[in-house]
Structure formats: structure tokens, C-alpha cells
Design a protein around this motif. Structure first.
Motif, mmCIF file in Angstrom:
data_model
loop_
_atom_site.group_PDB
_atom_site.id
_atom_site.type_symbol
_atom_site.label_atom_id
_atom_site.label_comp_id
_atom_site.label_asym_id
_atom_site.label_seq_id
_atom_site.Cartn_x
_atom_site.Cartn_y
_atom_site.Cartn_z
ATOM 1 N N MET A 160 0.864 -1.173 0.000
ATOM 2 C CA MET A 160 0.000 0.000 0.000
ATOM 3 C C MET A 160 0.906 1.231 0.000
ATOM 4 S SD MET A 160 -2.962 1.136 2.774
ATOM 5 C CE MET A 160 -3.702 -0.449 2.828
ATOM 6 N N ASN A 161 0.638 2.160 -0.907
ATOM 7 C CA ASN A 161 1.473 3.360 -0.968
ATOM 8 C C ASN A 161 1.166 4.295 0.199
ATOM 9 O OD1 ASN A 161 -0.641 5.166 -1.617
ATOM 10 N ND2 ASN A 161 -0.460 4.679 -3.786
ATOM 11 N N LEU A 162 2.046 5.270 0.400
ATOM 12 C CA LEU A 162 1.950 6.156 1.556
ATOM 13 C C LEU A 162 0.651 6.959 1.567
ATOM 14 C CD1 LEU A 162 3.264 7.260 4.083
ATOM 15 C CD2 LEU A 162 4.415 8.964 2.661
ATOM 16 N N THR A 163 0.208 7.445 0.407
ATOM 17 C CA THR A 163 -1.021 8.227 0.353
ATOM 18 C C THR A 163 -2.235 7.398 0.751
ATOM 19 O OG1 THR A 163 -0.090 9.590 -1.402
ATOM 20 C CG2 THR A 163 -2.476 9.643 -1.151
ATOM 21 N N MET A 164 -2.314 6.184 0.234
ATOM 22 C CA MET A 164 -3.437 5.305 0.569
ATOM 23 C C MET A 164 -3.380 4.906 2.036
ATOM 24 S SD MET A 164 -6.220 3.990 -0.374
ATOM 25 C CE MET A 164 -6.224 4.127 -2.137
ATOM 26 N N ARG A 165 -2.180 4.610 2.519
ATOM 27 C CA ARG A 165 -2.019 4.245 3.935
ATOM 28 C C ARG A 165 -2.441 5.400 4.837
ATOM 29 N NH1 ARG A 165 3.486 3.297 7.119
ATOM 30 N NH2 ARG A 165 2.536 2.657 9.067
ATOM 31 N N THR A 166 -2.080 6.612 4.471
ATOM 32 C CA THR A 166 -2.456 7.787 5.258
ATOM 33 C C THR A 166 -3.965 7.986 5.232
ATOM 34 O OG1 THR A 166 -0.327 8.827 4.827
ATOM 35 C CG2 THR A 166 -2.109 10.279 5.510
ATOM 36 N N LEU A 167 -4.583 7.838 4.073
ATOM 37 C CA LEU A 167 -6.026 7.999 3.944
ATOM 38 C C LEU A 167 -6.772 6.945 4.764
ATOM 39 C CD1 LEU A 167 -8.502 9.368 2.674
ATOM 40 C CD2 LEU A 167 -8.245 7.800 0.743
ATOM 41 N N VAL A 168 -6.408 5.694 4.596
ATOM 42 C CA VAL A 168 -7.071 4.611 5.328
ATOM 43 C C VAL A 168 -6.819 4.770 6.830
ATOM 44 C CG1 VAL A 168 -7.091 2.107 5.714
ATOM 45 C CG2 VAL A 168 -7.086 3.014 3.385
ATOM 46 N N GLY A 169 -5.581 5.068 7.190
ATOM 47 C CA GLY A 169 -5.252 5.271 8.598
ATOM 48 C C GLY A 169 -6.030 6.429 9.204
ATOM 49 N N GLY A 170 -6.150 7.518 8.469
ATOM 50 C CA GLY A 170 -6.919 8.666 8.946
ATOM 51 C C GLY A 170 -8.385 8.329 9.148
ATOM 52 N N LEU A 171 -8.943 7.562 8.235
ATOM 53 C CA LEU A 171 -10.348 7.145 8.377
ATOM 54 C C LEU A 171 -10.539 6.226 9.585
ATOM 55 C CD1 LEU A 171 -11.292 6.538 4.633
ATOM 56 C CD2 LEU A 171 -12.089 8.395 6.117
ATOM 57 N N ILE A 172 -9.585 5.336 9.805
ATOM 58 C CA ILE A 172 -9.661 4.449 10.968
ATOM 59 C C ILE A 172 -9.535 5.256 12.256
ATOM 60 C CG2 ILE A 172 -8.455 2.597 12.211
ATOM 61 C CD1 ILE A 172 -7.839 1.399 9.401
ATOM 62 N N ILE A 173 -8.612 6.210 12.285
ATOM 63 C CA ILE A 173 -8.439 7.069 13.462
ATOM 64 C C ILE A 173 -9.733 7.856 13.725
ATOM 65 C CG2 ILE A 173 -7.223 9.119 14.339
ATOM 66 C CD1 ILE A 173 -5.480 6.687 14.526
ATOM 67 N N ALA A 174 -10.333 8.398 12.672
ATOM 68 C CA ALA A 174 -11.583 9.151 12.836
ATOM 69 C C ALA A 174 -12.689 8.259 13.379
ATOM 70 C CB ALA A 174 -12.005 9.785 11.506
ATOM 71 N N ALA A 175 -12.830 7.076 12.822
ATOM 72 C CA ALA A 175 -13.877 6.153 13.274
ATOM 73 C C ALA A 175 -13.642 5.715 14.719
ATOM 74 C CB ALA A 175 -13.932 4.933 12.353
ATOM 75 N N ALA A 176 -12.408 5.432 15.070
ATOM 76 C CA ALA A 176 -12.096 5.032 16.443
ATOM 77 C C ALA A 176 -12.359 6.173 17.422
ATOM 78 C CB ALA A 176 -10.644 4.566 16.539
ATOM 79 N N THR A 177 -12.052 7.386 17.007
ATOM 80 C CA THR A 177 -12.267 8.554 17.862
ATOM 81 C C THR A 177 -13.755 8.785 18.107
ATOM 82 O OG1 THR A 177 -10.207 9.555 17.094
ATOM 83 C CG2 THR A 177 -11.836 11.034 18.068
ATOM 84 N N VAL A 178 -14.549 8.744 17.046
ATOM 85 C CA VAL A 178 -16.003 8.899 17.207
ATOM 86 C C VAL A 178 -16.557 7.728 18.012
ATOM 87 C CG1 VAL A 178 -18.218 8.975 15.982
ATOM 88 C CG2 VAL A 178 -16.278 10.323 15.142
ATOM 89 N N GLY A 179 -16.025 6.534 17.797
ATOM 90 C CA GLY A 179 -16.438 5.378 18.575
ATOM 91 C C GLY A 179 -16.143 5.549 20.060
ATOM 92 N N ALA A 180 -15.003 6.141 20.382
ATOM 93 C CA ALA A 180 -14.658 6.400 21.787
ATOM 94 C C ALA A 180 -15.642 7.392 22.398
ATOM 95 C CB ALA A 180 -13.231 6.924 21.894
ATOM 96 N N TRP A 181 -15.958 8.440 21.648
ATOM 97 C CA TRP A 181 -16.940 9.410 22.151
ATOM 98 C C TRP A 181 -18.271 8.711 22.417
ATOM 99 C CZ3 TRP A 181 -21.640 10.544 19.955
ATOM 100 C CH2 TRP A 181 -22.394 11.487 20.643
ATOM 101 N N TRP A 182 -18.730 7.935 21.450
ATOM 102 C CA TRP A 182 -20.025 7.275 21.581
ATOM 103 C C TRP A 182 -20.030 6.280 22.731
ATOM 104 C CZ3 TRP A 182 -21.888 2.280 21.177
ATOM 105 C CH2 TRP A 182 -23.273 2.177 21.159
ATOM 106 N N ALA A 183 -18.980 5.466 22.835
ATOM 107 C CA ALA A 183 -18.938 4.424 23.857
ATOM 108 C C ALA A 183 -18.913 4.990 25.276
ATOM 109 C CB ALA A 183 -17.710 3.535 23.645
ATOM 110 N N TRP A 184 -18.214 6.089 25.468
ATOM 111 C CA TRP A 184 -18.066 6.633 26.817
ATOM 112 C C TRP A 184 -19.043 7.763 27.124
ATOM 113 C CZ3 TRP A 184 -15.508 4.024 30.313
ATOM 114 C CH2 TRP A 184 -14.469 3.180 29.910
ATOM 115 N N LEU A 185 -19.320 8.617 26.149
ATOM 116 C CA LEU A 185 -20.083 9.831 26.430
ATOM 117 C C LEU A 185 -21.367 9.985 25.632
ATOM 118 C CD1 LEU A 185 -17.094 12.375 26.420
ATOM 119 C CD2 LEU A 185 -17.992 11.068 28.356
ATOM 120 N N GLY A 186 -21.457 9.405 24.482
ATOM 121 C CA GLY A 186 -22.549 9.655 23.566
ATOM 122 C C GLY A 186 -23.917 9.240 24.039
ATOM 123 N N TRP A 187 -23.974 8.277 24.896
ATOM 124 C CA TRP A 187 -25.260 7.762 25.370
ATOM 125 C C TRP A 187 -25.782 8.505 26.584
ATOM 126 C CZ3 TRP A 187 -24.634 6.052 30.321
ATOM 127 C CH2 TRP A 187 -23.334 5.746 30.726
#
Length: 132
Positions: A1-28
Motif C-alpha cells: 500500500m502506498n503512503l497516500t493510501m495508507r495515510t487515507l485509510v489510517g486517517g479514516l480508521i483514526i476518525a472512526a475510532a475517535t467517534v467510537g470512543a466518544w459514543w462508547a463513553w459519552l454519547g449515550w
């Protein structure tokens, strides 16, 4: 996987994990607690919820900083967490003070994600390990 694709996929995973953390601990959580003896109001979050969320975000930032550039991790986490928090707060607050809270969440998340992700990157460099 090239650096641009890795950065894009990694950024999306980081965003999803971050929103997931908000939801799991505070969102409800939507309620405030009133002490019947003193009439003092607290909430909507219990201290254990905030602590759990902060620790989860620190873990996400550390792993993200180890695997990706902190200059990707910190802004992605900051925007994802602030937007999730602010959208919920704006929908439940009739006073308009949610905007002040959102500004504080933005600054705190930016500072924390930057410090932790840069720290993880520096440790990775010091130990001579690659991101894979």
C-alpha cells in the motif's frame, strides 16, 4: 500500500475510532443528576466516563502516532471528537453554551492528541522501530 493510501485509510480508521470512543463513553449520556439534599446539579458525565474516554483517546493517539504522522493523527482526532461532541451538545442544549464547551473540547483534544501522538512517534524513532 502506498503512503497516500495508507495515510487515507489510517486517517479514516483514526476518525472512526475517535467517534467510537466518544459514543462508547459519552454519547449515550443525556441526564443530569440532582442531589436531593443539597439541590446541586452535576453531569451529564460521571468522572469515570470522562477518565475512560480520555484514556481511550490517549491509546488511539499513541497507536496513531506510532503508525502514522502525528500531523495526520492530531487534526483528525481533534475534528472527529469535536464534531461528535458538539453535534450532540448542540442538540441537547437550549442555552447556546455548547459552543463554549465545543471550543474547550477542541483545544483540549488538539493538545492531548498532539502531545501523545508526537510522543509515540519520538519513542518509535528512539527505539529504531519502523511502522511496518
Amino acid at each position: 500500500m502506498n503512503l497516500t493510501m495508507r495515510t487515507l485509510v489510517g486517517g479514516l480508521i483514526i476518525a472512526a475510532a475517535t467517534v467510537g470512543a466518544w459514543w462508547a463513553w459519552l454519547g449515550w449520556e443525556t441526564g443530569y443528576t440532582v442531589d436531593p439534599e443539597t439541590g446541586a446539579t452535576s453531569g451529564p458525565y460521571a468522572p469515570w466516563q470522562v477518565a475512560g474516554c480520555v484514556l481511550t483517546l490517549a491509546l488511539i493517539a499513541a497507536v496513531g502516532g506510532w503508525l502514522l504522522s502525528p500531523w495526520v493523527v492530531a487534526p483528525v482526532m481533534t475534528v472527529a471528537f469535536t464534531v461528535a461532541w458538539a453535534a450532540h451538545a448542540a442538540s441537547t442544549d437550549g442555552t447556546g453554551l455548547w459552543a463554549v464547551g465545543a471550543a474547550l473540547v477542541l483545544v483540549g483534544t488538539a493538545a492531548g492528541a498532539t502531545v501523545v501522538s508526537v510522543g509515540a512517534r519520538l519513542i518509535r524513532r528512539r527505539t529504531g522501530r519502523s511502522a511496518g
